[in-house]
Design an enzyme around this catalytic site. Structure first.
Site, mmCIF file in Angstrom:
data_model
loop_
_atom_site.group_PDB
_atom_site.id
_atom_site.type_symbol
_atom_site.label_atom_id
_atom_site.label_comp_id
_atom_site.label_asym_id
_atom_site.label_seq_id
_atom_site.Cartn_x
_atom_site.Cartn_y
_atom_site.Cartn_z
ATOM 1 N N ASN A 565 0.853 -1.234 -0.106
ATOM 2 C CA ASN A 565 0.464 0.210 0.009
ATOM 3 C C ASN A 565 1.074 1.055 -0.251
ATOM 4 O OD1 ASN A 565 -1.680 2.002 0.843
ATOM 5 N ND2 ASN A 565 -2.982 1.157 1.689
ATOM 6 N N ASP A 566 0.829 1.783 -1.318
ATOM 7 C CA ASP A 566 2.005 2.759 -1.046
ATOM 8 C C ASP A 566 1.639 3.976 -0.672
ATOM 9 O OD1 ASP A 566 4.112 2.158 -3.490
ATOM 10 O OD2 ASP A 566 2.877 2.798 -5.200
#
Ligand code: GLC
Length: 877
Positions: A565-566
C-alpha cells in the site's frame, strides 16, 4: 507574479489584439478562407450550410446511440469467436482503449483513433503527442480523414468519428488481440481500418480499405495524419522554447511517387529518426501542422482548411509542430475497393528503415504480418484454456485476462491513459512487474525470465531493491520515497516479490540452472562492469536476509517508506504485518527451491525463520476478530478495532492465510470479518472506514475522500488475494462470488453505465460504498488485479498449479459446478484435464487417472513432451 513592465506589455498586447480583431479584419479573414477553398467548400462554409450540417449531425447522432441501446444499454458486446470486444457506440463514458505492439515498439490506440506510441521507453523515446486530458472530441496524436468529392460539395469525415465528429450510419470498433479494427458505413462508403504493430517490428501499420457501396462512381481522398512528440515526452509539455526549435520534418520523394516523411529532434538525427510512408504513392503531403491545418490553425482539427483545397501543401518543417500527413487518391466505381497501408516507424536512419519500408509496402506482407499476429495469440492462449459452466468466466480466462496479463507484463504501470509515462514519476516498477510476471509464467516463461533478470539487476547489494527503473537506460530510482526527507528511502516489500517470481519460473520450467546465473547488484555510483555480482540464488538469499535483519520491536519487518500500500507512509520505525506475511510466503517458496536443489542447511534455516515470524505475528497482531495491519513508530496498532479510521484492512486478513501463518480458527474468523465489514456488491474494499481529512501521520491515504482508491475504495488488486485465501480454507462458493463481483465482462450487461470503464479488462479501482459514486471504476489496464485474478481463477479456483514435482490439481469451486475442463501446456506436454464433481463439493480430490491409469495423490507427474495426456479428476470428500 507579473512585473509592472510585464503587465504593461500584456495590456498593450491585449489592446493591439482588440484593435486588430474588429469586424473588418474578421471579414477579411473569412473572405480569404473562402477564396482559398474551392467554391464548393466555400459554399459549405456559409451559415446555412453549417446549420444544415449541424442539424444532420444531430439527427445522425441518436441513431448510433439508439442502435447501441438495442443491445441492452451496452456500448458493445463480446464476440468470443473472434476474441474481440465490439464497440458500437463511439461515445463511451470515458476513453476506452487497446494496446498494440509491445514496450519494444508500440503503445495505445483509443477507440476514436488516437495513438500513443513509443519505442522502448514512453518517457524517453515517445513518438506521438497525445494529451489524454482533452475532451474526447479532440484530435489526439493521430486520425485519418476521408474526403468525398462530389459535384458541388466536399465532405470531410473520419472512420474514427473524432475529430470531425461526423456520425456514420453504422459504426463499430473491434478491440482485438493487439489490434483495433474500425468499420464505418455511410455516405456511400464502407471504410475499414486496422491498426497493429507486426511482431518484432518497429512500425505501426494502419491498413485502410474503402469500398464504394453506392451506385455511382466516387472520388475519395484518404488522409492519415500523425502528430509527433519530442522524444522526451515531458519536455514536449513543459518547454515550448527549446522543443520546437529542435523538431524537424524532411520529405523524401521517391521516383515512383512514394513519399517518406522523416522526423527527428535535431540532436537525435544521427541515431533515431521517425518515418511515415505508405504502400501507395502520395498525391501530396504535409510535415508542418500549421500548413496542414491552414489559416494559422483557426479551423482546427475538426475542419482543417487545407482539406478544402485540392491538395496538401507539401510542407516540410524546420521547426515547430511536426506532423506526418499524406493524401492518397482513389477513383472508385461501385463495389470497388481501394486500399492503402501506412507505416509509422522508428529506425537509426531512413537507410536502415528501407528493408521494413519495402516489406510493408507490399500488402501481401501486411496480410501475413496480421496473420502472424493472430498465430502468436493463438499459441499464447493455448497455454491454458478452460471450459466451465460460467460463460463470463470462460471469456475472461480464455481471452481477456491472459491478454491483460501480457499487457501489464509489457507496460508495468508505465504507460496507460492514467499513468501517462511522462518524466521520472514512473518506470518499470519493481513490485508491480514482479507480480505481473506471475500472470504470464505459464504462457511465456522465458520472456518473463528476461524481465526478472532486469529486476534482479536493480536489487541493491544489501538485499532491498530500487523501486523502479527506466528500461532504455536501466537507471533506477527510489520512487516516491524520494519526496519525504523524514521517511525511510526504501520500500519494505519490493525485494520480497521477486522470490515469488523466480520460484514460479523455476516451477514452470524446471530450469534450476537459472539459480546459478550471475547478475550484478545495483550501485548508482559504479559503472555496470564494476558492480558486485551474485548468482540468482544469492540475490534471493539477500532479499530474505534484508527483511530478517530489518525487524522492529514486535519482531515484525519494518514498513520502510511503504509496503504494497503505497499510500500509508508512517514515520520511521513502523512495522508492517503485510511485509511479515509476504516475507513468510517468500520463505515458503525459498524452502521449495532449496529442497529442489537439495540444500538441507538452507531449508532448515528458512524453516526456522518462518516459524519465528509466524509465532511473532500470532502473538502480537491478533485483534480479536481480525489481524491488525501495521504497528506505528510508537508501537500502536493501525487496522485495529481501536482505531477511529482504518479499523480493518483486507491485506491484513488475506495474506496471513496465503502465507499459511494464520491458524485455522484465526483464518476463518479473519475472512468472515472481511465478508462482514469490507465486502460490497461491487467488490471488497481495501479498508474501512476511510479517513475523512488529511492526517500527516499516515500520509497519502488520507489525501483521498473516504471510499476512493486506497482510502476505503475497492482497490481491485487486493480482491483476488481474498479469493485465494477463501479457496485455501475451502470456501469455493465465496471465492467465486468474489470473483464474479469484479468480473468486468459481467458488467457489460447492465452495470456498465455506473462502472464506466472498459468491460474487457480490469481497472485498478472502483469507488467504495462510502463514496457517492459507489461502483465507478478508474485506471483501466495496468493493475496487479490482472495477474492475481488470473492466478486466483486458474491456480486456486480451478486449482491447476505448477510445482517442482509436476502439475498439482486441487480445485476449490462453487458446489453447483458439476464439471469443468482445462487444457494446460506444462513442460512441453499438453494436459487435457476434465474434473467431475458428482457429489457437489467445493474442495477435495478423490481420484485421478492419467491416460486411463490411476495415480496416487493429486500431482500430475511431468509427462512426455509433445504429447497430449488425458487426465480425469473426480472430486469428493
Ligand atoms: C498502485 C501501484 C502499486 C501499489 C498499489 C497500492 O497500483 O502501482 O505498486 O502496490 O497502487 O498502493
Amino acid at each position: 507574479m507579473a512585473t509592472k513592465k510585464q503587465s504593461k506589455a500584456a495590456k498593450k498586447q491585449t489592446k493591439a489584439v482588440a484593435k486588430k480583431k474588429p469586424k473588418a479584419a474578421a471579414k477579411k479573414q473569412t473572405k480569404a478562407v473562402a477564396k482559398k477553398q474551392p467554391k464548393a467548400a466555400a459554399k459549405k462554409q456559409t451559415k446555412t450550410a453549417v446549420k444544415k450540417q449541424a442539424k444532420a449531425a444531430v439527427k445522425k447522432q441518436p441513431k448510433v446511440a439508439a442502435k447501441s441501446e438495442t443491445v441492452g444499454g451496452q456500448y458493445g458486446y463480446f464476440d468470443d469467436a473472434n476474441k474481440e470486444y465490439v464497440l458500437r457506440n463511439p461515445a463511451t463514458p470515458i476513453k476506452w482503449c487497446n494496446y498494440v505492439g509491445t514496450l519494444a515498439y508500440g503503445g495505445i490506440v483509443d477507440t476514436t483513433g488516437g495513438t500513443v506510441l513509443c519505442k522502448g521507453d514512453p518517457a524517453l523515446n515517445r513518438i506521438t503527442k497525445y494529451i489524454s486530458q482533452m475532451p474526447c472530441s479532440d484530435f489526439k496524436g493521430s486520425t485519418t480523414y476521408i474526403r468525398i468529392k462530389e459535384k458541388d460539395s466536399i465532405k470531410i469525415l473520419s472512420p474514427f468519428v473524432v475529430p470531425t465528429c461526423t456520425m456514420w450510419d453504422k459504426w463499430e470498433c473491434r478491440i482485438g488481440l493487439s489490434y483495433t479494427k474500425w468499420v464505418a458505413e455511410g455516405f456511400g462508403l464502407k471504410v475499414t481500418v486496422v491498426v497493429f504493430v507486426p511482431s518484432k517490428s518497429s512500425t505501426l501499420i494502419q491498413d485502410i480499405s474503402i469500398e464504394n457501396v453506392s451506385r455511382k462512381n466516387m472520388e475519395i481522398d484518404v488522409v492519415p495524419v500523425y502528430e509527433f512528440s519530442h522524444f522526451d515526452a515531458l519536455k514536449q509539455l513543459t518547454n515550448a522554447d527549446w522543443v520546437p526549435q529542435t523538431m524537424t520534418v524532411e520529405a523524401h520523394k521517391e521516383k515512383d511517387g512514394h513519399v517518406i516523411l522523416e522526423q527527428y529532434a535535431f540532436m537525435k538525427k544521427q541515431y533515431a529518426v521517425n518515418y511515415f510512408t505508405a504502400s501507395l504513392p502520395a498525391d501530396s503531403f504535409d510535415g508542418d501542422r500549421r500548413e496542414f491545418l491552414g489559416f494559422n490553425e483557426i479551423t482546427g482539427w475538426a475542419a482543417p482548411a487545407t482539406l478544402y483545397k485540392g491538395k496538401l501543401s507539401n510542407s516540410t518543417a524546420l521547426r515547430g509542430d511536426n506532423i506526418a500527413a499524406q493524401m492518397f487518391k482513389f477513383k472508385l466505381a461501385p463495389k470497388k475497393v481501394g486500399r492503402v497501408a501506412t507505416q509509422l516507424g522508428q529506425e537509426k536512419s531512413i537507410a536502415d528503415a528501407m528493408p521494413a519500408i519495402k516489406k510493408y509496402r507490399d500488402l501481401k506482407n501486411v496480410d501475413k504480418a496480421f496473420a502472424d499476429l493472430a498465430d502468436f495469440w493463438k499459441n499464447y492462449l493455448t497455454a491454458l484454456q478452460v471450459r466451465t459452466p460460467d460463460s463470463s468466466f470462460n471469456s475472461m480466462i480464455n481471452v481477456h485476462n491472459p491478454r491483460q496479463c501480457h499487457t501489464t507484463k509489457n507496460w508495468s504501470r508505465y504507460l496507460s491513459l492514467y499513468q501517462l509515462g511522462f518524466g521520472s514519476d514512473r518506470g518499470i516498477g519493481y513490485r508491480d512487474s514482479s507480480q505481473d510476471l506471475l500472470g504470464v509464467m505459464s504462457h511465456m516463461p522465458e520472456e518473463a525470465r528476461v524481465l526478472a533478470e532486469n529486476l534482479l539487476s536493480v536489487q541493491l547489494e544489501g538485499g532491498n531493491a530500487m523501486h523502479q527503473y527506466f528500461p532504455s537506460t536501466m537507471e533506477a530510482n527510489e520512487g516516491d520515497s524520494r519526496e519525504k526527507e523524514d521517511r525511510p528511502k526504501y520500500y519494505g516489500d519490493d525485494h520480497l516479490w521477486i522470490v515469488l517470481t523466480v520460484a514460479s519460473y523455476l516451477k514452470e520450467t524446471g530450469n534450476l540452472e537459472f539459480l546459478k546465473k550471475e547478475i550484478p547488484f545495483y550501485n548508482k555510483k559504479k559503472e555496470l562492469e564494476a558492480r558486485e555480482k551474485g548468482t540468482v540464488l544469492e540475490h534471493l538469499k539477500r532479499s530474505l536476509a534484508f527483511s530478517w535483519n530489518d525487524r522492529g520491536t514486535h519482531g515484525i519487518p519494518h514498513l520502510g517508506f511503504a509496503d504494497w500500500n503505497d499510500t500509508v507512509n508512517l514515520p520511521t520505525g513502523a512495522e508492517s504485518l503485510f511485509n511479515a506475511s509476504l516475507f513468510a510466503k517468500a520463505l515458503l517458496e525459498m524452502i521449495d527451491i532449496c529442497e529442489a536443489i537439495e540444500d538441507r542447511e538452507l531449508v532448515e534455516k528458512y524453516k526456522n525463520w518462518y516459524e519465528e515470524i509466524k509465532a511473532q505475528v500470532n502473538k502480537t497482531a491478533w485483534d480479536g476478530e481480525w489481524y491488525v495491519r501495521w504497528f506505528d513508530e510508537k508501537g500502536e496498532p493501525l487496522g485495529s478495532s481501536k482505531n477511529k479510521y482504518n479499523k480493518i484492512d483486507s491485506l491484513g486478513q488475506s495474506w496471513p492465510v496465503i502465507s499459511g501463518i494464520a491458524p485455522a480458527e484465526y483464518a476463518k474468523t479473519a475472512l468472515d470479518s472481511v465478508n462482514k465489514l469490507l465486502n460490497t456488491e461491487n467488490g471488497i474494499k481495501l479498508s474501512w472506514p476511510g479517513y475523512n481529512g488529511f492526517d500527516p501521520h499516515v500520509g497519502g491515504v488520507s489525501t483521498y475522500p473516504p471510499g476512493a482508491k486506497e482510502n476505503g475504495g475497492i482497490f481491485l488488486h487486493a480482491n483476488p488475494w481474498v479469493m485465494i485465501a477463501e479457496t485455501i480454507i475451502g470456501n469455493g462458493d465465496r471465492a467465486f462470488q468474489y470473483y464474479n463481483q469484479i468480473n468486468p465482462a459481467a458488467k457489460n450487461n447492465g452495470k456498465i453505465s455506473e462502472f464506466e470503464s472498459e468491460p474487457y479488462c480490469y481497472p485498478q479501482n472502483i469507488l467504495g460504498s462510502e463514496h457517492k459514486q459507489f461502483g465507478l471504476a478508474r485506471n483501466a489496464w495496468l493493475s496487479g488485479t490482472s495477474s492475481w485474478t488470473y492466478q486466483a481463477a486458474t491456480q486456486y479456483i480451478l486449482g491447476i498449479k505448477a510445482t517442482f514435482k509436476g502439475l498439482s490439481v486441487n480445485p476449490c469451486i462453487p458446489k453447483v459446478w458439476k464439471e469443468f475442463s482445462v487444457s494446460r501446456k506444462f513442460r512441453d506436454a499438453v494436459y487435457e484435464i476434465s474434473v467431475k464433481n458428482p457429489n457437489g463439493v467445493s474442495k477435495g480430490v478423490k481420484s485421478v487417472t492419467i491416460n486411463g491409469n490411476a495415480i496416487e495423490g493429486n500431482v500430475l507427474p511431468i509427462l512426455p513432451a509433445g504429447k497430449k495426456h488425458i487426465v480425469v479428476v473426480v472430486m469428493g470428500e
